[in-house]
Motif scaffolding. Structure first.
Motif, PDB file in Angstrom:
ATOM      1  N   HIS A   1       0.850  -1.183   0.000  1.00  0.00           N
ATOM      2  CA  HIS A   1       0.000   0.000   0.000  1.00  0.00           C
ATOM      3  C   HIS A   1       0.888   1.235   0.000  1.00  0.00           C
ATOM      4  O   HIS A   1       1.900   1.292   0.717  1.00  0.00           O
ATOM      5  N   LEU A   2       0.515   2.220  -0.793  1.00  0.00           N
ATOM      6  CA  LEU A   2       1.176   3.522  -0.780  1.00  0.00           C
ATOM      7  C   LEU A   2       0.093   4.555  -0.493  1.00  0.00           C
ATOM      8  O   LEU A   2      -0.622   4.998  -1.394  1.00  0.00           O
TER       9      LEU A   2
ATOM     10  N   LEU B   1      -0.870   1.741  -4.926  1.00  0.00           N
ATOM     11  CA  LEU B   1      -0.255   0.437  -4.728  1.00  0.00           C
ATOM     12  C   LEU B   1       1.099   0.436  -5.414  1.00  0.00           C
ATOM     13  O   LEU B   1       1.220   0.896  -6.553  1.00  0.00           O
ATOM     14  N   VAL B   2       2.120  -0.067  -4.727  1.00  0.00           N
ATOM     15  CA  VAL B   2       3.427  -0.273  -5.336  1.00  0.00           C
ATOM     16  C   VAL B   2       3.571  -1.760  -5.629  1.00  0.00           C
ATOM     17  O   VAL B   2       3.326  -2.603  -4.764  1.00  0.00           O
ATOM     18  N   ARG B   3       3.985  -2.092  -6.838  1.00  0.00           N
ATOM     19  CA  ARG B   3       4.080  -3.481  -7.281  1.00  0.00           C
ATOM     20  C   ARG B   3       5.485  -3.724  -7.811  1.00  0.00           C
ATOM     21  O   ARG B   3       5.913  -3.098  -8.786  1.00  0.00           O
ATOM     22  N   LEU B   4       6.207  -4.639  -7.158  1.00  0.00           N
ATOM     23  CA  LEU B   4       7.608  -4.891  -7.498  1.00  0.00           C
ATOM     24  C   LEU B   4       7.799  -6.363  -7.845  1.00  0.00           C
ATOM     25  O   LEU B   4       7.550  -7.239  -7.000  1.00  0.00           O
TER      26      LEU B   4
ATOM     27  N   TYR C   1       0.345   1.725  -9.084  1.00  0.00           N
ATOM     28  CA  TYR C   1      -1.027   1.585  -9.579  1.00  0.00           C
ATOM     29  C   TYR C   1      -1.995   2.268  -8.605  1.00  0.00           C
ATOM     30  O   TYR C   1      -1.650   2.509  -7.448  1.00  0.00           O
ATOM     31  N   ARG C   2      -3.188   2.515  -9.087  1.00  0.00           N
ATOM     32  CA  ARG C   2      -4.253   2.916  -8.177  1.00  0.00           C
ATOM     33  C   ARG C   2      -4.820   1.660  -7.521  1.00  0.00           C
ATOM     34  O   ARG C   2      -4.993   0.631  -8.165  1.00  0.00           O
ATOM     35  N   TRP C   3      -5.085   1.736  -6.239  1.00  0.00           N
ATOM     36  CA  TRP C   3      -5.624   0.606  -5.486  1.00  0.00           C
ATOM     37  C   TRP C   3      -7.063   0.327  -5.917  1.00  0.00           C
ATOM     38  O   TRP C   3      -7.890   1.233  -5.999  1.00  0.00           O
ATOM     39  N   LEU C   4      -7.358  -0.928  -6.220  1.00  0.00           N
ATOM     40  CA  LEU C   4      -8.723  -1.351  -6.522  1.00  0.00           C
ATOM     41  C   LEU C   4      -9.252  -2.102  -5.309  1.00  0.00           C
ATOM     42  O   LEU C   4      -8.706  -3.140  -4.918  1.00  0.00           O
TER      43      LEU C   4
END
Length: 303
Positions: free
Chosen positions: A51-52, A57-60, A108-111
């Motif tokens: 979560h950011l 959302l941070v996705r790595l 990304y934007r959190w869904l």
């Protein structure tokens, strides 16, 4: 020389922690540096997710192979989102390697939503029809220039023979715990079911964890890391892994799936479930996951 793709060795995953993500964000996106960062519960395997703040959302990617999907997602997800009837993740920004992390990463934007489960779906038939409608729209998107099966998606959309060794390894591990003759019969039927050769878009991992619910109804579809163009039968596995008997019939009718594609979809469900069951059946700590795999094998075998 065999024309069956080689999956290669298992990916070597790289661990990522909150402080490392904080450094990456602060260095590359300083306007977001003040937002709270915390791991997402059950955030997946291919990517580490955080979560950011409340909306991002941070996705790595967790390994080099999974990082191959990053450019694909940035290129194609905005185009797909415009053609689909439900929300999907759309990347807002792309980060570069840094702070000891070696791969490109994304914001990304959190869904929001609850991950799908048999006991969480309000109306199984309605859910099946909504999911089929989503997949029909996805398959209708123009495939020109789309990503073909490859290491970036573990050859989803290609031949099931890629997973033949995994099926045999699982059967060896499960000796005496499954009806091996029946499994091999279903698998052989799947391998022999011909694809018409018409490329269509597919998601590649239509699974409960990637289907989000709101009030028990399908609200969003996430994690397109394995998407591509080719044979969309891989997206049919959900018919056995999540849908009810009635929902399965409605799902098949809505998508107008012929016998050959249905057999291939059953094969996709079979190898993935066998792999899970062979990994969990003898470990008490994995009892819940093992029981779910056993339930799904029952669904696959009973048809």
């Amino acid at each position: 020389m065999s024309d069956v793709p080689d999956l290669g060795p298992p990916p070597r995953r790289t661990a990522v922690g909150v402080e490392q993500v904080r450094l990456l964000v602060a260095d590359q996106f300083p306007h977001l540096a003040g937002l709270r960062i915390e791991p997402v519960a059950n955030g997946g395997w291919d990517n580490w997710t955080f979560h950011l703040g409340p909306e991002l959302l941070v996705r790595l990617p967790s390994a080099a192979e999974y990082a191959l999907a990053a450019d694909k997602e940035h290129l194609w997800l905005p185009a797909l989102a415009a053609r689909l009837p439900l929300p999907i993740p759309v990347p807002l920004a792309k980060g570069e390697p840094g702070a000891g992390y070696p791969y490109p990463w994304s914001i990304y934007r959190w869904l929001d939503g609850e991950t799908a489960g048999v006991d969480r779906i309000a109306d199984p038939v309605r859910f099946a029809l909504d999911l089929a409608g989503f997949l029909a729209a996805l398959q209708d998107v123009d495939t020109a220039g789309g990503p073909r099966p490859g290491v970036h998606n573990w050859f989803r959309g290609g031949t099931l023979r890629t997973y033949d060794k995994k099926v045999e390894h699982a059967l060896a591990a499960l000796d005496g715990h499954v009806d091996a003759a029946l499994v091999r019969e279903i698998w052989a039927r799947a391998l022999g079911a011909r694809w018409d050769g018409v490329d269509r878009w597919f998601h590649g991992d239509i699974a409960p964890g990637n289907l989000l619910l709101a009030s028990g109804s399908l609200a969003a579809v996430i994690d397109f890391g394995t998407c591509g163009v080719g044979d969309p039968a891989c997206d049919l596995a959900i018919a056995w892994t999540l849908l009810s008997v009635e929902g399965r019939a409605a799902f098949r009718e809505r998508l107008s799936v012929d016998d050959a594609a249905w057999a291939r979809g059953r094969g996709w469900a079979l190898w993935k479930t066998l792999a899970t069951y062979s990994r969990t059946f003898d470990d008490p700590e994995d009892a819940e996951e093992s029981a779910e795999a056993r339930r799904i094998l029952g669904e696959i075998s009973a048809e």
